[in-house]
Design an enzyme around this catalytic site. Structure first.
Site, PDB file in Angstrom:
ATOM      1  CB  SER A  55     -41.975 -22.532  68.453  1.00  0.00           C
ATOM      2  OG  SER A  55     -41.287 -23.616  67.867  1.00  0.00           O
ATOM      3  CG  HIS A  57     -48.589 -23.261  70.473  1.00  0.00           C
ATOM      4  ND1 HIS A  57     -49.351 -22.157  70.762  1.00  0.00           N
ATOM      5  CD2 HIS A  57     -48.457 -23.276  69.126  1.00  0.00           C
ATOM      6  CE1 HIS A  57     -49.681 -21.542  69.626  1.00  0.00           C
ATOM      7  NE2 HIS A  57     -49.134 -22.193  68.618  1.00  0.00           N
ATOM      8  CE  LYS A 105     -51.231 -26.383  67.297  1.00  0.00           C
ATOM      9  NZ  LYS A 105     -49.948 -26.978  66.843  1.00  0.00           N
ATOM     10  CG  HIS A 220     -51.663 -18.728  66.911  1.00  0.00           C
ATOM     11  ND1 HIS A 220     -52.674 -19.605  66.590  1.00  0.00           N
ATOM     12  CD2 HIS A 220     -50.499 -19.399  66.760  1.00  0.00           C
ATOM     13  CE1 HIS A 220     -52.130 -20.766  66.255  1.00  0.00           C
ATOM     14  NE2 HIS A 220     -50.819 -20.672  66.345  1.00  0.00           N
TER      15      HIS A 220
END
Lengths: 334, 334
Positions: A55, A57, A105, A220
């Site tokens: 989470s 994003h 991803k 990130h």
């Protein structure tokens, strides 16, 4: 740390509960284990699309569950891969008899966990699952959490286009091949003006001086290509578009989809300004802007910054892009 | 100052140019003077809705131009009212024979300039213009730039509901009366975790310590009710909803529209968490959440923070809320 939260332990639960309640016409949330699926379920005979990952994003990925896009999303804790049991349960819930496509991803944790889920699922449903790995970030080969290029905002475009194909009745092999083509046709480059702050860490992920930016940053807060002094938007966009076009990117005459994506802490006014710069630069290169998307779609918590994605598109992809979509974060034609 | 811009003098021009290009299917931009109107023009015989005001609140207002909402928006420089010549030119461009309704947030500069424009327009088109003044912010009476309460995020709800009524053929007097009813039924309260930074100023508008928030902040960074220590989201939402409900706000049994609005620098994950808190608090009060909206709709540049708006809605308003809308920032049913 300044955040609108109650406690760092409950950020995902409370945010997800709010998301589910705000969009109960579109999604339903399963809690043990956690996944988000379409409120109306998946139509029988349709390939089921599942994505997920850490989470932080948002709206990626739960915001893209709904008609014309994903069937389910598996949210992990902040910046932490979702787990195989989430993915397996989601697959079992949304499999409608035409197989399951995982859209992943390229981060080592995500890849490993989705592989485990796909294996477990494959043992139960032979031949009925496949995976598309996205790796559109042109900034760096290998990174803090990744072998090879990272999967970032281009994932949204993969999910939209493959989602429309699945809705139109494409089979699993076709969906997988299309997803890989969209990914290969997409290049993204990001830049950070500030670091994000992970709630559980309580402090910025990296340090950035008042006159510095991180060029090529990951979603990130992973390092990019280089630390640079503050640049004007035009120079910034020029470096980003040059990087995207350099290797296998779009060339003069190509129609492209241009996505200017906010990282979470950037006002829309600035995103449109970057879009203006990017558009001018694309036109100077002879690219045709066939479609555009501007806003927060693949974010990095509260990071200020943006990414630019160019996807080389043909008529087939444009048709799928324009097809109706009804999700929390993308909606048209419905 | 870290912003994705080229020069402080060109922020509005370049951002607006990007906005116009990204959404050329929905809007067209007029440059001398500046206003945004529907790409397809306004249908003959429809009341024309015009709003505007200082930039920096995107997507408000240009993001709400299109079918089912505004006919034109007049963007001023950042946090600076648009000028009467913009409003007059916009009115002349979109008047379709059924009169013009100006929707104006209650800030002294906006009110003065829209009054001048309305007067000038009225001299040319007697009886064919009217104004709805929004003042939904319950935080303070009188403020840095305002006499009386400020007009903030509730303006979005006024524009949506009146926009649908105008599209359905309501006449000017009906649109004005409906707008005033929606405004009266709406209450908003905001909170800031950080100050915004106006590009031309180059530094934060106000100082806020690392452990402080501004409760009741205005959308230009005007002071709110009090400076408070950091609070948990539940406590924060409780104070905001208490303030909204206190005077003439919704009561047990009332259906409400709940808008959790981001101020520009707040990630979606936090907004959904605040929505979750607000929803629980509303339900404890016996309110029924009839509709929800979560996202950045009325922002304050890069400010981190949010506002909560409650609008007491009946069937008529809900019908207009649900009606199709096709704008850059709100889209459904089309």
């Amino acid at each position: 740390m300044k955040k609108l939260i109650n406690s760092v332990d409950n950020v995902l639960n409370e945010s997800l509960r709010g998301f589910g309640a705000a969009h109960s016409d579109i999604v339903s949330v399963n809690w043990e284990p956690k996944f988000v699926q379409r409120a109306g379920g998946t139509a029988k005979g349709k390939v089921a699309l599942i994505s997920g990952g850490g989470s932080g994003h948002e709206p990626l990925h739960a915001g893209f569950v709904g008609q014309g896009m994903l069937d389910a999303a598996c949210p992990g804790e902040v910046f932490t891969s979702s787990t195989p049991d989430q993915m397996l349960a989601a697959a079992q819930a949304v499999d409608a008899g035409a197989g399951v496509l995982f859209i992943v991803k390229n981060y080592s944790g995500d890849v490993m966990n989705f592989e485990m889920a796909a294996e477990m699922y494959g043992e139960m449903h032979e031949g009925e699952q496949a995976t598309v790995l996205t790796n559109d970030d042109v900034a760096v080969e290998d990174s803090l959490f990744t072998q090879g290029r990272r999967g970032v905002a281009g994932t949204v475009i993969v999910e939209k286009i493959v989602g429309a194909a699945a809705e139109a009745g494409a089979d699993l092999a076709t969906c997988k091949a299309l997803g890989e083509r969209v990914n290969a046709a997409s290049g993204t480059m990001g830049v950070a003006l500030t670091s994000c702050t992970v709630p559980a860490a309580g402090k910025p992920t990296f340090e950035l001086a008042e006159d510095e930016m991180e060029m090529g940053v990951g979603i990130h807060g992973e390092p990019g290509r280089r630390r640079v002094k503050l640049m004007e938007a035009d120079a910034l966009a020029a470096e980003m578009i040059e990087a995207i076009c350099k290797e296998d990117g779009p060339r003069s005459g190509d129609p492209v989809l241009l996505l200017v994506n906010g990282m979470g802490g950037t006002p829309l006014m600035e995103l449109y300004l970057v879009y203006d710069a990017a558009r001018r630069l694309c036109e100077e290169r002879g690219l045709t802007i066939a479609r555009s998307l501007v806003g927060d779609y693949c974010t990095s918590l509260d990071m200020a910054g943006c990414s630019i994605t160019l996807t080389k598109v043909g008529d087939e992809m444009l048709g799928y892009w324009d097809a109706p979509v009804h999700t929390a974060a993308l909606r048209w034609g419905v």
